[in-house]
Design an enzyme around this catalytic site. Structure first.
Site, PDB file in Angstrom:
ATOM      1  N   ASP A 248      42.859  17.429  38.043  1.00 29.92           N
ATOM      2  CA  ASP A 248      41.655  17.957  37.391  1.00 29.92           C
ATOM      3  C   ASP A 248      41.630  17.527  35.935  1.00 29.92           C
ATOM      4  O   ASP A 248      42.648  17.183  35.359  1.00 29.92           O
ATOM      5  CB  ASP A 248      41.673  19.490  37.439  1.00 29.92           C
ATOM      6  CG  ASP A 248      41.346  20.001  38.821  1.00 29.92           C
ATOM      7  OD1 ASP A 248      40.919  19.188  39.655  1.00 29.92           O
ATOM      8  OD2 ASP A 248      41.519  21.207  39.052  1.00 29.92           O
ATOM      9  N   LYS A 270      35.632  17.938  37.544  1.00 25.00           N
ATOM     10  CA  LYS A 270      34.323  18.383  38.021  1.00 25.00           C
ATOM     11  C   LYS A 270      33.389  18.617  36.850  1.00 25.00           C
ATOM     12  O   LYS A 270      33.774  19.215  35.856  1.00 25.00           O
ATOM     13  CB  LYS A 270      34.469  19.700  38.781  1.00 25.00           C
ATOM     14  CG  LYS A 270      35.273  19.564  40.020  1.00 25.00           C
ATOM     15  CD  LYS A 270      35.374  20.914  40.668  1.00 25.00           C
ATOM     16  CE  LYS A 270      36.731  21.079  41.332  1.00 25.00           C
ATOM     17  NZ  LYS A 270      37.114  22.442  41.484  1.00 25.00           N
ATOM     18  N   MET A 383      36.033  31.931  32.498  1.00 21.85           N
ATOM     19  CA  MET A 383      34.592  31.715  32.432  1.00 21.85           C
ATOM     20  C   MET A 383      34.197  30.658  31.425  1.00 21.85           C
ATOM     21  O   MET A 383      34.990  30.250  30.588  1.00 21.85           O
ATOM     22  CB  MET A 383      33.922  33.002  32.018  1.00 21.85           C
ATOM     23  CG  MET A 383      34.373  33.447  30.638  1.00 21.85           C
ATOM     24  SD  MET A 383      33.682  34.995  30.129  1.00 21.85           S
ATOM     25  CE  MET A 383      31.996  34.770  30.522  1.00 21.85           C
TER      26      MET A 383
HETATM   27  N1  SAH Z   1      43.204  27.612  38.351  1.00 21.85           N
HETATM   28  C1  SAH Z   1      43.085  27.858  36.946  1.00 21.85           C
HETATM   29  C2  SAH Z   1      41.720  28.354  36.554  1.00 21.85           C
HETATM   30  C3  SAH Z   1      40.629  27.360  36.734  1.00 21.85           C
HETATM   31  S1  SAH Z   1      39.053  27.974  36.205  1.00 21.85           S
HETATM   32  C4  SAH Z   1      44.144  28.848  36.509  1.00 21.85           C
HETATM   33  O1  SAH Z   1      44.828  29.446  37.368  1.00 21.85           O
HETATM   34  O2  SAH Z   1      44.331  29.022  35.306  1.00 21.85           O
HETATM   35  C5  SAH Z   1      38.948  27.340  34.579  1.00 21.85           C
HETATM   36  C6  SAH Z   1      39.021  28.455  33.566  1.00 21.85           C
HETATM   37  O3  SAH Z   1      40.366  28.840  33.366  1.00 21.85           O
HETATM   38  C7  SAH Z   1      38.548  28.065  32.203  1.00 21.85           C
HETATM   39  O4  SAH Z   1      37.152  28.155  32.086  1.00 21.85           O
HETATM   40  C8  SAH Z   1      39.233  29.090  31.323  1.00 21.85           C
HETATM   41  O5  SAH Z   1      38.584  30.333  31.365  1.00 21.85           O
HETATM   42  C9  SAH Z   1      40.548  29.261  32.035  1.00 21.85           C
HETATM   43  N2  SAH Z   1      41.597  28.431  31.420  1.00 21.85           N
HETATM   44  C10 SAH Z   1      42.320  27.458  32.012  1.00 21.85           C
HETATM   45  N3  SAH Z   1      43.218  26.931  31.158  1.00 21.85           N
HETATM   46  C11 SAH Z   1      43.092  27.597  30.005  1.00 21.85           C
HETATM   47  C12 SAH Z   1      43.746  27.536  28.739  1.00 21.85           C
HETATM   48  N4  SAH Z   1      44.735  26.655  28.493  1.00 21.85           N
HETATM   49  N5  SAH Z   1      43.345  28.391  27.777  1.00 21.85           N
HETATM   50  C13 SAH Z   1      42.362  29.276  27.993  1.00 21.85           C
HETATM   51  N6  SAH Z   1      41.720  29.372  29.165  1.00 21.85           N
HETATM   52  C14 SAH Z   1      42.068  28.556  30.164  1.00 21.85           C
END
Ligand code: SAH
Length: 511
Positions: A248, A270, A383
């Site tokens: 991703d 995506k 989000m």
């Molecule tokens: N599978 C991922 C989530 C994917 S959805 C997980 O378990 O973390 C994507 C969302 O994850 C982003 O919009 C944000 O809200 C959050 N996110 C992912 N990485 C992040 C990071 N390093 N810092 C803050 N938010 C994060």
């Protein structure tokens, strides 16, 4: 000094250890592990050595060292804190042509004890000839991290098949191809999945040359939030074995840098609004590469099963008969909480946590807002930052207090991490003032009040001007943030001979 490496079979063979302290205890433990019959010679013993004597596991001689004892032993270890005693033991052993190890004295030793990675029946031993034990230790830790526990079972399986493999593939080249596949293909994967019986059956089929076993497997790996130190060992191993990595956009460059150099990397990011088509493309790519017999890693930000569509991808793979494994990752909620100093639960403030997403209208409509508005629970909201105003309005509408604290974490665990704190009533406004951008995670609830005090990573939280964090908070922020992950990243670097810093400085950083 050049040493001749040698693996000794000590089972039921007598070994004398002179010395009864902690160093001797460690040596005895390793010798017992190899099945040796150990006699310890020392006036006093550590509690563990004493216990072994009482249990009859080892023999004990309390009187002063006697040369005659050497008559019946195969090997000698001198591990006293007295140099003269050690030297005497070494000399006597040498006169009798017995191999002797003098702890911490390479000159007096005729054999050295290497740093060991134990995946019995497989053993990997490392020695620097006594010149740089810390370097051996560092290499050991790196290799330990790279080698899965199931390697022992794999070696055992190979041992059982060996006579038949010889018969089936008389030519050495064909044999090598068979073993390469056995060690890196579906059989190894089944052993990692803890499916011993199926692994044996698959190995039999491979031996019989069943072509239906020519498909690769897909490993769904959670890459964590960005800091490469938060990748799991299993995830790292999968990256080291991958032929193809479908990742991703959210996966950090530092994590990708840990993967096998020859692996083909394909970004399958995506774009918002274009989800469906891209998800189908991802499915097609996984299928194509797996069917071509490649080892595919599907690498996702955070954890694959938390807002990661991991479930859909597995359903697809299952429907197409492709084998898979899942390696969890540290999800953004856990990472952002830890790196912002916000405990998600706390005996005084919150007894439950909810992970939710509110990235579009339809996901917002299905949420139980009344339940979300209840006090003493923590919300971790994944989000788009564009939805904060709606979120704020809905929670207030359903009765969550406007004073409820929040911590909005942007780029959690990454170098550019920022944390914006405040109260629910000002959530959207403060996000706008500080121009918070994706990826960002919202932690809302009583626990978020701890952020200004417990913060430790990166720049201090951007609180409202009037925020007083107290002495503890100031003291914590005065210290520069330590980055133990740098050490981990160094340990994880795939090429052990190309350290980013000098080995000495890495060794110095180890505990
Ligand atoms: N599978 C991922 C989530 C994917 S959805 C997980 O378990 O973390 C994507 C969302 O994850 C982003 O919009 C944000 O809200 C959050 N996110 C992912 N990485 C992040 C990071 N390093 N810092 C803050 N938010 C994060």
């Amino acid at each position: 000094m050049r040493l001749y490496p040698l693996f000794a079979d000590l089972s039921r063979r007598a070994v004398l250890v002179v010395g009864g302290g902690l160093v001797a205890e460690r040596k005895v433990a390793a010798l017992l592990h190899a099945g040796a019959q150990v006699t310890v010679n020392a006036p006093e013993l550590t509690p563990a050595l004493r216990r072994w004597v009482e249990q009859g596991t080892i023999a004990h001689r309390a009187e002063a060292f006697r040369e005659a004892w050497l008559d019946r032993v195969w090997l000698v270890v001198a591990a006293t804190s007295d140099r003269a005693t050690n030297a005497l033991v070494a000399e006597m052993a040498g006169l009798r042509r017995l191999f002797v190890n003098v702890v911490d004295d390479a000159r007096l030793s005729s054999f050295h004890v290497p740093a060991v990675i134990d995946r019995a029946p497989l053993t990997i031993a490392i020695s620097s000839g006594g010149h740089a034990p810390m370097l051996s230790r560092l290499l050991r830790e790196r290799l330990e991290a790279l080698l899965d526990d199931s390697l022992g079972a794999l070696a055992g399986l190979a041992a059982r098949l060996r006579p038949r493999v010889r018969l089936r593939f008389p030519a050495a080249a064909a044999r090598r191809r068979f073993y390469e596949r056995l060690f890196a293909g579906p059989v190894a994967s089944l052993l990692r999945q803890g499916r011993q019986r199926e692994a044996r059956i698959a190995a039999e089929r491979e031996l019989a040359g069943d072509p239906s076993f020519d498909t690769g497997t897909v490993v769904l790996v959670g890459a964590g939030p960005g800091d490469p130190g938060l990748l799991t060992l299993r995830g790292l191993r999968a990256l080291n074995e991958a032929d193809v990595i479908l990742h991703d956009r959210l996966v950090s460059a530092e994590v990708l840098a840990l993967a096998r150099r020859d692996a083909e990397r394909i970004e399958v990011g995506k774009q918002a609004g274009n989800h469906r088509a891209t998800q189908e493309q991802i499915h097609r790519l996984m299928l194509e590469h797996a069917q071509a017999g490649r080892r595919v890693v599907r690498l996702k930000g955070g954890d694959p099963f938390v807002f990661g569509r991991g479930g859909e991808e597995l359903e697809f793979l299952r429907a197409h008969g492709i084998g898979y494994e899942v390696v969890p990752g540290i999800t953004a909620a856990l990472a952002c909480a830890a790196y912002a100093g916000v405990p998600l639960t706390h005996r005084d403030h919150a007894q439950s946590v909810r992970l939710l997403t509110a990235h579009c209208q339809s996901s917002q409509d299905t949420l139980d807002w009344a339940a979300l508005a209840q006090e003493r629970q923590t919300l971790a909201v994944y989000m788009g930052v564009g939805e904060l105003a709606t979120l704020q309005a809905r929670l207030l509408e359903h009765g969550r207090s406007p004073a409820t604290p929040f911590a909005l974490v942007e780029n959690g665990s990454r170098r550019g991490q920022r944390v914006v704190t405040g109260a629910l009533a000002e959530l959207a406004g403060r996000a706008t003032v500080h121009a918070v951008r994706s990826p960002a995670l919202l932690i809302l609830g009583e626990v978020a009040a701890l952020a200004p005090t417990l913060a430790w990573f990166g720049v201090p939280p951007l609180g409202a001007a009037a925020h007083d964090t107290g002495d503890a908070g100031r003291a914590a922020r005065a210290r520069p943030a330590a980055r133990p992950d740098d050490v981990l990243a160094a340990l994880h670097r795939p090429d052990p001979f190309a350290p980013a810093r000098s080995p000495a400085s890495i060794a110095g950083a180890l505990p």
